[in-house]
Design a protein around this motif. Structure first.
Motif, PDB file in Angstrom:
ATOM      1  N   THR A 134      33.075  -5.028  35.179  1.00  0.00           N
ATOM      2  CA  THR A 134      33.136  -3.511  35.305  1.00  0.00           C
ATOM      3  C   THR A 134      32.012  -2.544  35.398  1.00  0.00           C
ATOM      4  O   THR A 134      31.044  -3.013  34.864  1.00  0.00           O
ATOM      5  N   ILE A 135      32.067  -1.572  36.412  1.00  0.00           N
ATOM      6  CA  ILE A 135      31.127  -0.755  36.348  1.00  0.00           C
ATOM      7  C   ILE A 135      31.266   0.426  35.389  1.00  0.00           C
ATOM      8  O   ILE A 135      32.240   1.149  35.209  1.00  0.00           O
ATOM      9  N   VAL A 136      30.269   0.873  34.336  1.00  0.00           N
ATOM     10  CA  VAL A 136      29.946   1.785  33.373  1.00  0.00           C
ATOM     11  C   VAL A 136      28.884   2.757  33.628  1.00  0.00           C
ATOM     12  O   VAL A 136      27.978   2.415  34.239  1.00  0.00           O
ATOM     13  N   GLN A 137      29.354   3.977  33.151  1.00  0.00           N
ATOM     14  CA  GLN A 137      28.369   4.856  33.040  1.00  0.00           C
ATOM     15  C   GLN A 137      27.854   5.109  31.632  1.00  0.00           C
ATOM     16  O   GLN A 137      28.812   5.190  30.643  1.00  0.00           O
ATOM     17  N   ILE A 138      26.684   5.191  31.551  1.00  0.00           N
ATOM     18  CA  ILE A 138      25.947   5.277  29.988  1.00  0.00           C
ATOM     19  C   ILE A 138      25.969   6.735  29.832  1.00  0.00           C
ATOM     20  O   ILE A 138      25.611   7.491  30.636  1.00  0.00           O
ATOM     21  N   MET A 139      26.327   6.955  28.687  1.00  0.00           N
ATOM     22  CA  MET A 139      26.498   8.791  28.105  1.00  0.00           C
ATOM     23  C   MET A 139      25.204   8.742  27.337  1.00  0.00           C
ATOM     24  O   MET A 139      24.574   8.025  26.912  1.00  0.00           O
ATOM     25  N   SER A 140      25.241   9.815  26.954  1.00  0.00           N
ATOM     26  CA  SER A 140      24.167  10.244  25.993  1.00  0.00           C
ATOM     27  C   SER A 140      24.113   9.564  24.652  1.00  0.00           C
ATOM     28  O   SER A 140      25.294   9.829  23.907  1.00  0.00           O
ATOM     29  N   PRO A 141      23.064   9.018  24.165  1.00  0.00           N
ATOM     30  CA  PRO A 141      23.181   8.350  22.884  1.00  0.00           C
ATOM     31  C   PRO A 141      23.061   9.456  21.945  1.00  0.00           C
ATOM     32  O   PRO A 141      22.735  10.730  21.830  1.00  0.00           O
ATOM     33  N   ILE A 142      23.648   9.238  20.778  1.00  0.00           N
ATOM     34  CA  ILE A 142      23.766   9.922  19.637  1.00  0.00           C
ATOM     35  C   ILE A 142      23.479   9.248  18.101  1.00  0.00           C
ATOM     36  O   ILE A 142      23.351   8.067  17.954  1.00  0.00           O
ATOM     37  N   VAL A 143      23.074   9.761  17.291  1.00  0.00           N
ATOM     38  CA  VAL A 143      22.299   9.257  15.980  1.00  0.00           C
ATOM     39  C   VAL A 143      23.411  10.030  14.689  1.00  0.00           C
ATOM     40  O   VAL A 143      23.481  11.360  15.076  1.00  0.00           O
ATOM     41  N   GLY A 144      23.756   9.534  13.942  1.00  0.00           N
ATOM     42  CA  GLY A 144      24.832  10.094  13.026  1.00  0.00           C
ATOM     43  C   GLY A 144      24.375   9.260  11.612  1.00  0.00           C
ATOM     44  O   GLY A 144      23.966   8.265  11.541  1.00  0.00           O
ATOM     45  N   LYS A 145      24.837  10.158  10.496  1.00  0.00           N
ATOM     46  CA  LYS A 145      24.447   9.531   9.215  1.00  0.00           C
ATOM     47  C   LYS A 145      25.708   9.317   8.535  1.00  0.00           C
ATOM     48  O   LYS A 145      26.620   9.621   8.695  1.00  0.00           O
ATOM     49  N   HIS A 146      25.867   7.980   8.055  1.00  0.00           N
ATOM     50  CA  HIS A 146      26.865   7.547   7.520  1.00  0.00           C
ATOM     51  C   HIS A 146      27.260   7.926   5.958  1.00  0.00           C
ATOM     52  O   HIS A 146      26.358   7.955   5.256  1.00  0.00           O
ATOM     53  N   TYR A 147      28.592   8.137   5.762  1.00  0.00           N
ATOM     54  CA  TYR A 147      28.939   8.657   4.495  1.00  0.00           C
ATOM     55  C   TYR A 147      30.100   8.073   4.086  1.00  0.00           C
ATOM     56  O   TYR A 147      31.298   8.117   4.781  1.00  0.00           O
ATOM     57  N   TYR A 148      30.000   7.357   2.876  1.00  0.00           N
ATOM     58  CA  TYR A 148      31.016   6.455   2.385  1.00  0.00           C
ATOM     59  C   TYR A 148      32.091   7.190   1.590  1.00  0.00           C
ATOM     60  O   TYR A 148      31.675   8.032   0.815  1.00  0.00           O
ATOM     61  N   GLY A 167      33.096   8.009   7.017  1.00  0.00           N
ATOM     62  CA  GLY A 167      32.592   7.534   8.103  1.00  0.00           C
ATOM     63  C   GLY A 167      31.162   8.330   8.519  1.00  0.00           C
ATOM     64  O   GLY A 167      30.454   8.693   7.784  1.00  0.00           O
ATOM     65  N   VAL A 168      30.861   8.464   9.907  1.00  0.00           N
ATOM     66  CA  VAL A 168      29.584   8.849  10.248  1.00  0.00           C
ATOM     67  C   VAL A 168      29.874  10.646  11.124  1.00  0.00           C
ATOM     68  O   VAL A 168      30.712  10.825  11.329  1.00  0.00           O
ATOM     69  N   GLU A 169      28.774  11.160  10.423  1.00  0.00           N
ATOM     70  CA  GLU A 169      28.703  12.606  10.686  1.00  0.00           C
ATOM     71  C   GLU A 169      27.513  12.849  11.753  1.00  0.00           C
ATOM     72  O   GLU A 169      26.448  12.242  11.542  1.00  0.00           O
ATOM     73  N   TYR A 170      27.486  13.674  12.605  1.00  0.00           N
ATOM     74  CA  TYR A 170      26.744  13.639  13.859  1.00  0.00           C
ATOM     75  C   TYR A 170      26.185  15.290  13.723  1.00  0.00           C
ATOM     76  O   TYR A 170      24.907  15.587  14.123  1.00  0.00           O
ATOM     77  N   GLU A 171      26.839  16.341  13.404  1.00  0.00           N
ATOM     78  CA  GLU A 171      26.703  17.584  13.391  1.00  0.00           C
ATOM     79  C   GLU A 171      25.985  18.218  11.964  1.00  0.00           C
ATOM     80  O   GLU A 171      26.640  17.677  10.967  1.00  0.00           O
ATOM     81  N   GLY A 172      25.180  19.081  12.022  1.00  0.00           N
ATOM     82  CA  GLY A 172      24.883  19.767  10.714  1.00  0.00           C
ATOM     83  C   GLY A 172      23.934  18.775   9.947  1.00  0.00           C
ATOM     84  O   GLY A 172      23.872  19.168   8.661  1.00  0.00           O
ATOM     85  N   GLU A 173      23.388  17.808  10.417  1.00  0.00           N
ATOM     86  CA  GLU A 173      22.336  16.696   9.702  1.00  0.00           C
ATOM     87  C   GLU A 173      21.080  17.247  10.155  1.00  0.00           C
ATOM     88  O   GLU A 173      20.675  17.448  11.026  1.00  0.00           O
TER      89      GLU A 173
END
Length: 117
Positions: free
Chosen positions: A69-83, A86-92
């Motif tokens: 399968t041919i795939v396009q790589i998208m922009s990587p992201i980092v997030g902080k996990h909150y039990y 889940g994972v939050e990406y914005e406002g961190e």
């Protein structure tokens, strides 16, 4: 936090190449796919919490997880996990050590992908 201009976003390549390159650097695929999208995660534990660097891909031709399968790589992201939410990406605010680790891993991934082409 989104990482742009990593050199990864320009690539359309076989899923097997991305899979091999990512897993060789400690990223986990963990069956996170739905035929059109997949995610490769790198977990980082820091004294300020648990963070995930995520490299998303989407299918341009074929179905994930078929190796050809041919795939396009998208922009990587980092997030902080909150039990247990889940994972939050914005406002961190991310520790500089985490940002540095992400940039290092993404640079290594870009080189690994280029070496496989």
């Amino acid at each position: 936090m989104k990482f742009t201009e990593t050199g990864l976003e320009e690539n359309q390549l076989k899923f097997s190449i991305v899979h091999y390159a990512a897993e060789s650097l400690g990223f986990v695929h963990a069956d996170q796919w739905d035929y059109e999208r997949a995610m490769f995660d790198y977990k980082m534990v820091h004294h300020e919490g648990t963070f995930y660097l995520r490299v998303p891909v989407y299918s341009v031709k074929g179905d994930i997880p078929t190796p050809s399968t041919i795939v396009q790589i998208m922009s990587p992201i980092v997030g902080k996990h909150y039990y247990p939410h889940g994972v939050e990406y914005e406002g961190e605010t991310f520790p500089q050590a985490i940002i540095d680790k992400c940039e290092s891993k993404l640079s290594l991934l870009a080189k690994a992908v280029q070496n496989e082409l």
